[in-house]
Design an enzyme around this catalytic site. Structure first.
Site, PDB file in Angstrom:
ATOM      1  N   ALA A 246      -7.867   3.094  13.377  1.00 23.66           N
ATOM      2  CA  ALA A 246      -8.021   1.722  12.963  1.00 23.66           C
ATOM      3  C   ALA A 246      -6.754   1.593  11.318  1.00 23.66           C
ATOM      4  O   ALA A 246      -6.198   0.850  10.694  1.00 23.66           O
ATOM      5  CB  ALA A 246      -9.406   1.080  12.760  1.00 23.66           C
ATOM      6  N   ASP A 247      -7.470   2.917  10.949  1.00 24.09           N
ATOM      7  CA  ASP A 247      -6.660   2.820   8.726  1.00 24.09           C
ATOM      8  C   ASP A 247      -5.391   2.449   9.738  1.00 24.09           C
ATOM      9  O   ASP A 247      -4.681   1.230   8.876  1.00 24.09           O
ATOM     10  CB  ASP A 247      -7.117   4.013   8.436  1.00 24.09           C
ATOM     11  CG  ASP A 247      -8.487   4.539   7.427  1.00 24.09           C
ATOM     12  OD1 ASP A 247      -8.743   3.126   6.910  1.00 24.09           O
ATOM     13  OD2 ASP A 247      -9.344   4.744   8.485  1.00 24.09           O
ATOM     14  N   PRO A 248      -4.198   3.789  10.083  1.00 26.21           N
ATOM     15  CA  PRO A 248      -3.027   3.321  10.545  1.00 26.21           C
ATOM     16  C   PRO A 248      -2.547   2.449  10.712  1.00 26.21           C
ATOM     17  O   PRO A 248      -1.724   1.584  10.717  1.00 26.21           O
ATOM     18  CB  PRO A 248      -2.641   4.718  10.580  1.00 26.21           C
ATOM     19  CG  PRO A 248      -3.881   5.476  11.500  1.00 26.21           C
ATOM     20  CD  PRO A 248      -4.987   5.308  10.670  1.00 26.21           C
TER      21      PRO A 248
ATOM     22  N   SER B 208      -9.534   8.400  12.186  1.00 24.14           N
ATOM     23  CA  SER B 208      -9.797   7.333  11.793  1.00 24.14           C
ATOM     24  C   SER B 208      -8.521   6.299  12.399  1.00 24.14           C
ATOM     25  O   SER B 208      -7.699   5.523  11.589  1.00 24.14           O
ATOM     26  CB  SER B 208     -10.541   7.065  10.896  1.00 24.14           C
ATOM     27  OG  SER B 208     -11.441   7.748  10.344  1.00 24.14           O
TER      28      SER B 208
ATOM     29  N   GLY C 229      -2.251  -0.503   9.042  1.00 27.16           N
ATOM     30  CA  GLY C 229      -1.199  -0.222   7.440  1.00 27.16           C
ATOM     31  C   GLY C 229       0.130  -0.762   8.214  1.00 27.16           C
ATOM     32  O   GLY C 229       1.033  -1.571   8.081  1.00 27.16           O
TER      33      GLY C 229
END
Length: 415
Positions: A174-176, A172, A179
């Site tokens: 897009a998550d980090p 995934s 962040g």
């Protein structure tokens, strides 16, 4: 004692799962006092995710996933369904510099922690919401998950083999990515507050951040009207370019043979000539089928077969070293075992950290990927136990007495 350029900055961390905690991890690495607000009644899902120590299921404090992304933070347990917990959170905001959340649009407002409400508590507060789609637009009320962000951003359309369908990017992404974008936005807001004296609200869309890392694909369509084709590991301007099978690892892992690959990128005709000599076939550099980039691209299947016939007879480190010695970009396609135990560069830079954790003991974790000469940074502590610092924060940061803390605990507010 915390060190780093954000020493003295306090973060009220309402985040959970991955994007938000990854954002506040960067701030903790920079020396900020990150106080993560959690609850045993609704623990972060990452506290229960594998890996756990010894291959066992993770307990609420033993998840390697959680402990990796929450290094250097403190954990304050608050049960917002009980009297007093919301007031404690408000008091924490009053002595904080930044409030971070990655809930869906509107959640913080319903909890009583929207930006206008927080600004009434502390006028120069900085707040960032890392929601899936931002606070405005027809998608703003949708709940977002990292796996869906990959195809939504267009990344899946660019990922895959020639002639094959779109594929997931492997994790995934897009998550980090969100962040890191969020952490940078917070740094700019802190700088603005120091120069202009005012806080601000940062409305950040994880979806838009994901699209920001795909400029080539978007520009190919907007400027040329073409959808980029999926080409696997190939490159439009380099050949050979890709990963090539090598000898399997000599040892097995959990009874399975482990594949090895080497990544190779010959940037131009000069590098290709040196590579041809390095693989023992200098005549290929002058072969009409391979002498120029256009020729190599036209005969790329045959070219890759020749390269793999050479690489498959060698270990990945051997193949990479031979090509590097010839001035060709090449490296082992590293797996976690290689990075943790064999990558000399990471070892010499002391990238990994080994801090004792109260429940899992000393385990290797990824550390800080930057070194600052004037403001050195260091991982201050392992990931916290749930509520480990509750009494510490209440007494030392908020100034509550032992009897006040006991009253809150008896009311169930500190769980």
């Amino acid at each position: 004692m915390a060190q780093g350029p954000l020493s003295g900055i306090r973060i009220a961390d309402f985040t959970w799962v991955w994007a938000g905690p990854y954002c506040t991890l960067q701030l903790a690495h920079l020396g900020a006092d990150v106080i993560r607000i959690e609850s045993a009644t609704r623990p972060c899902v990452t506290r229960m995710l594998p890996p756990g120590p010894g291959g066992k299921n993770a307990g609420i404090n033993s998840s390697g996933y959680y402990n990796q992304y929450n290094q250097g933070k403190r954990s304050l347990a608050l049960n917002f369904s009980k009297p007093g917990a919301l007031e404690i959170a408000r008091r924490l905001v009053a002595v904080s510099d930044v409030v971070v959340n990655n809930f869906a649009h509107g959640v913080m407002d319903r909890l009583g922690f929207g930006y206008e409400q927080l600004k009434a508590i502390k006028p120069d507060i900085i707040m960032i919401s890392l929601s899936g789609y931002g606070d405005t637009g027809p998608y703003s009320d949708y709940v977002a998950y990292g796996p869906a962000q990959v195809p939504l951003s267009g990344l899946s359309a660019l990922t895959g083999y020639r002639g094959g369908p779109p594929m997931h990017a492997g994790f995934s992404y897009a998550d980090p990515n969100a962040g890191v974008h969020g952490a940078f936005a917070i740094l700019t807001a802190l700088y603005h507050r120091d120069t202009a004296g005012v806080g601000q609200y940062i409305d950040m869309s994880q979806w838009e951040c994901a699209m920001a890392v795909l400029p080539e694909g978007l520009l190919e369509y907007t400027m040329n009207g073409r959808e980029p084709e999926r080409i696997g590991n190939r490159d439009p301007l380099m050949a050979p370019h890709g990963i090539f099978r090598c000898l399997d690892r000599p040892e097995k892992v959990l009874g399975f043979t482990v594949d090895q690959f080497v990544a190779i990128a010959a940037a131009d005709d000069a590098e290709w000539k040196r590579m041809a000599a390095a693989i023992g076939a200098p005549e290929l550099a002058d072969d009409p089928k391979f002498a120029t980039l256009a020729a190599r691209k036209a005969n790329e299947d045959e070219l890759e077969s020749i390269v793999e016939a050479w690489s498959v007879a060698r270990s990945a480190p051997q193949a990479a070293q031979l090509l590097q010695d010839a001035g060709v970009a090449a490296y082992v396609v590293a797996d976690n075992k290689y990075l943790s135990e064999e990558d000399e560069h990471l070892m010499r830079r002391d990238y990994f950290v080994n801090l004792p954790h109260p429940e899992v003991g000393v385990k290797q974790h990824c550390g800080i990927p930057w070194k600052m000469s004037a403001t050195p940074c260091a991982v201050q502590s392992p990931g916290p136990l749930l509520g480990q610092h509750t009494d510490e924060v209440l007494s030392e940061v908020l100034g509550l007495s032992e009897s006040e803390i006991a009253t809150l605990r008896d009311a169930g507010a500190l769980e």
